[in-house]
Design a protein around this motif. Structure first.
Motif, PDB file in Angstrom:
ATOM      1  N   ASP A  15       0.826  -1.215   0.000  1.00 42.13           N
ATOM      2  CA  ASP A  15       0.000   0.000   0.000  1.00 42.13           C
ATOM      3  C   ASP A  15       0.861   1.265   0.000  1.00 42.13           C
ATOM      4  O   ASP A  15       0.651   2.192   0.772  1.00 42.13           O
ATOM      5  N   THR A  16       1.852   1.255  -0.891  1.00 50.93           N
ATOM      6  CA  THR A  16       2.726   2.432  -1.044  1.00 50.93           C
ATOM      7  C   THR A  16       2.817   2.777  -2.531  1.00 50.93           C
ATOM      8  O   THR A  16       3.875   2.596  -3.141  1.00 50.93           O
ATOM      9  N   PRO A  17       1.729   3.261  -3.136  1.00 50.69           N
ATOM     10  CA  PRO A  17       1.764   3.546  -4.573  1.00 50.69           C
ATOM     11  C   PRO A  17       2.842   4.559  -4.954  1.00 50.69           C
ATOM     12  O   PRO A  17       3.343   4.548  -6.080  1.00 50.69           O
ATOM     13  N   GLU A  18       3.224   5.416  -4.001  1.00 45.61           N
ATOM     14  CA  GLU A  18       4.287   6.392  -4.281  1.00 45.61           C
ATOM     15  C   GLU A  18       5.637   5.713  -4.370  1.00 45.61           C
ATOM     16  O   GLU A  18       6.585   6.278  -4.925  1.00 45.61           O
ATOM     17  N   CYS A  19       5.743   4.496  -3.817  1.00 47.50           N
ATOM     18  CA  CYS A  19       7.005   3.778  -3.757  1.00 47.50           C
ATOM     19  C   CYS A  19       6.794   2.353  -4.262  1.00 47.50           C
ATOM     20  O   CYS A  19       6.561   1.433  -3.466  1.00 47.50           O
ATOM     21  N   PRO A  20       6.839   2.136  -5.573  1.00 51.50           N
ATOM     22  CA  PRO A  20       6.608   0.795  -6.117  1.00 51.50           C
ATOM     23  C   PRO A  20       7.733  -0.166  -5.756  1.00 51.50           C
ATOM     24  O   PRO A  20       8.856   0.258  -5.468  1.00 51.50           O
ATOM     25  N   ALA A  21       7.413  -1.464  -5.788  1.00 47.12           N
ATOM     26  CA  ALA A  21       8.417  -2.481  -5.465  1.00 47.12           C
ATOM     27  C   ALA A  21       8.135  -3.762  -6.232  1.00 47.12           C
ATOM     28  O   ALA A  21       8.256  -4.854  -5.698  1.00 47.12           O
ATOM     29  N   ARG A  22       7.796  -3.640  -7.500  1.00 46.32           N
ATOM     30  CA  ARG A  22       7.401  -4.813  -8.281  1.00 46.32           C
ATOM     31  C   ARG A  22       8.570  -5.488  -8.981  1.00 46.32           C
ATOM     32  O   ARG A  22       8.414  -6.564  -9.552  1.00 46.32           O
ATOM     33  N   THR A  23       9.741  -4.887  -8.963  1.00 49.15           N
ATOM     34  CA  THR A  23      10.951  -5.494  -9.511  1.00 49.15           C
ATOM     35  C   THR A  23      12.038  -5.455  -8.437  1.00 49.15           C
ATOM     36  O   THR A  23      11.925  -4.706  -7.459  1.00 49.15           O
ATOM     37  N   VAL A  24      13.105  -6.226  -8.620  1.00 42.92           N
ATOM     38  CA  VAL A  24      14.166  -6.187  -7.619  1.00 42.92           C
ATOM     39  C   VAL A  24      14.806  -4.802  -7.558  1.00 42.92           C
ATOM     40  O   VAL A  24      15.212  -4.347  -6.484  1.00 42.92           O
ATOM     41  N   ALA A  25      14.881  -4.116  -8.684  1.00 40.73           N
ATOM     42  CA  ALA A  25      15.485  -2.783  -8.694  1.00 40.73           C
ATOM     43  C   ALA A  25      14.639  -1.790  -7.906  1.00 40.73           C
ATOM     44  O   ALA A  25      15.163  -0.994  -7.116  1.00 40.73           O
ATOM     45  N   SER A  26      13.324  -1.814  -8.115  1.00 38.89           N
ATOM     46  CA  SER A  26      12.469  -0.879  -7.374  1.00 38.89           C
ATOM     47  C   SER A  26      12.350  -1.291  -5.912  1.00 38.89           C
ATOM     48  O   SER A  26      12.284  -0.435  -5.019  1.00 38.89           O
ATOM     49  N   ALA A  27      12.332  -2.603  -5.644  1.00 39.75           N
ATOM     50  CA  ALA A  27      12.307  -3.060  -4.253  1.00 39.75           C
ATOM     51  C   ALA A  27      13.563  -2.621  -3.516  1.00 39.75           C
ATOM     52  O   ALA A  27      13.525  -2.331  -2.316  1.00 39.75           O
ATOM     53  N   ALA A  28      14.687  -2.556  -4.232  1.00 41.43           N
ATOM     54  CA  ALA A  28      15.959  -2.185  -3.613  1.00 41.43           C
ATOM     55  C   ALA A  28      15.948  -0.766  -3.073  1.00 41.43           C
ATOM     56  O   ALA A  28      16.660  -0.460  -2.102  1.00 41.43           O
ATOM     57  N   VAL A  29      15.176   0.122  -3.668  1.00 41.11           N
ATOM     58  CA  VAL A  29      15.143   1.510  -3.209  1.00 41.11           C
ATOM     59  C   VAL A  29      13.877   1.816  -2.409  1.00 41.11           C
ATOM     60  O   VAL A  29      13.728   2.919  -1.894  1.00 41.11           O
ATOM     61  N   TRP A  30      12.965   0.849  -2.314  1.00 43.12           N
ATOM     62  CA  TRP A  30      11.720   1.053  -1.564  1.00 43.12           C
ATOM     63  C   TRP A  30      11.966   1.516  -0.131  1.00 43.12           C
ATOM     64  O   TRP A  30      11.318   2.465   0.333  1.00 43.12           O
ATOM     65  N   PRO A  31      12.900   0.902   0.636  1.00 45.03           N
ATOM     66  CA  PRO A  31      13.087   1.341   2.011  1.00 45.03           C
ATOM     67  C   PRO A  31      13.585   2.778   2.162  1.00 45.03           C
ATOM     68  O   PRO A  31      13.390   3.390   3.223  1.00 45.03           O
ATOM     69  N   ASP A  32      14.230   3.325   1.148  1.00 48.12           N
ATOM     70  CA  ASP A  32      14.565   4.747   1.174  1.00 48.12           C
ATOM     71  C   ASP A  32      13.370   5.598   0.746  1.00 48.12           C
ATOM     72  O   ASP A  32      13.112   6.659   1.317  1.00 48.12           O
ATOM     73  N   CYS A  33      12.647   5.130  -0.253  1.00 51.24           N
ATOM     74  CA  CYS A  33      11.500   5.876  -0.759  1.00 51.24           C
ATOM     75  C   CYS A  33      10.456   6.103   0.331  1.00 51.24           C
ATOM     76  O   CYS A  33       9.874   7.188   0.417  1.00 51.24           O
TER      77      CYS A  33
END
Length: 284
Positions: free
Chosen positions: A58-76
């Motif tokens: 439930d973080t549409p501002e911070c997607p995490a559907r790929t390993v690359a986007s998941a990698a930056v999710w905790p900063d986002c």
């Protein structure tokens, strides 16, 4: 050429996140991509299945559907304010480089990067844990292994992991540049983009050699790099010779930067292959 270098550096500064608490996107994404290419097919399939349910975060501002986007999710998610503020201390483990290596004293109540890596591993391994929590644990694990391999996320000396050490980066010397941001961004980006690309498949022998050891071994290695390379290169000597409250002004010329590039590159590769090892253990 000098004007081109300055222009590119200025562009990086404009695009870089305001927070200096973790690798900028390129570093984290590269660690994640190396890991993704070097896990087993079964692990890769399990990663994909979990990330397909990233909507549960439930973080549409911070997607995490790929390993690359998941990698930056905790900063986002830091920009989401109080909702995830409990996780801010999980990105680092401040161990004084002028004292014996002591990871436990720098991890109050499990609020440090090594403890959270272990916690995320347990959550991923336990299939009875709700799916949302396992998706979140995967994103945190991918990110935190990257953080662990940025030396200033582990070794420091009363300066917030180099954030209080003002420095330049070759010809680039804005007032707000500090040693932490150099290792987070500028140095990491040069190390990753220097051919040949570190983002590739590695042999079994390379994986075994580079990913040897455990989480505490890897933390110690980052701490030693801070003590033996990061601070001495920037300060011209050991930070232990400076008083606790002494002004911290560093300097990195082009020759010094060139010597640091291989070290930064090795850390990215180590982070990727060690993350692959942990993912195989948790999901394979």
């Amino acid at each position: 050429m000098r004007y081109l270098v300055l222009a590119v550096a200025a562009l990086f500064a404009a695009l870089a996140p305001n927070s200096a608490s973790a690798y900028w996107e390129y570093g984290h994404e590269s660690v994640a991509e190396i890991a993704y290419r070097n896990v087993t097919p079964q692990t890769r399939a399990a990663i994909d299945r979990l990330l397909r349910r990233a909507d549960l975060l439930d973080t549409p501002e911070c997607p995490a559907r790929t390993v690359a986007s998941a990698a930056v999710w905790p900063d986002c998610i830091k920009k989401l304010g109080e909702r995830f503020s409990y996780s801010f201390a999980w990105h680092y483990q401040d161990i004084d480089v002028c004292k014996p290596f002591d990871p436990k004293s720098a991890c109050a109540n499990g609020n440090c990067v090594t403890a959270q890596i272990r916690r995320d591993m347990r959550l991923l391994q336990d299939t009875s844990v709700p799916l949302r929590e396992r998706v979140q644990a995967l994103a945190f694990l991918i990110h935190f292994v990257g953080d662990l391999h940025q030396p200033l996320h582990v070794g420091e000396h009363h300066d917030m992991g180099g954030n209080a050490v003002h420095t330049n980066y070759g010809a680039y010397a804005p007032d707000r540049l500090n040693l932490h941001s150099v290792w987070d961004g500028y140095l990491a980006e040069r190390a990753i983009s220097t051919p040949p690309s570190p983002i590739r498949h590695y042999s079994d022998a390379e994986k075994a050699r580079i990913a040897a050891g455990d989480i505490d071994d890897w933390a110690r290695q980052s701490w030693e790099i801070s003590r033996d390379s990061v601070y001495p290169t920037a300060l011209g000597g050991s930070p232990c010779d400076l008083g606790k409250d002494a002004a911290r002004d560093g300097h990195l010329d082009n020759d010094e930067i060139a010597k640091l590039v291989p070290i930064a590159r090795r850390q990215v590769i180590r982070g990727g292959l060690r993350l692959a090892k942990l993912l195989d253990k948790a999901l394979g």
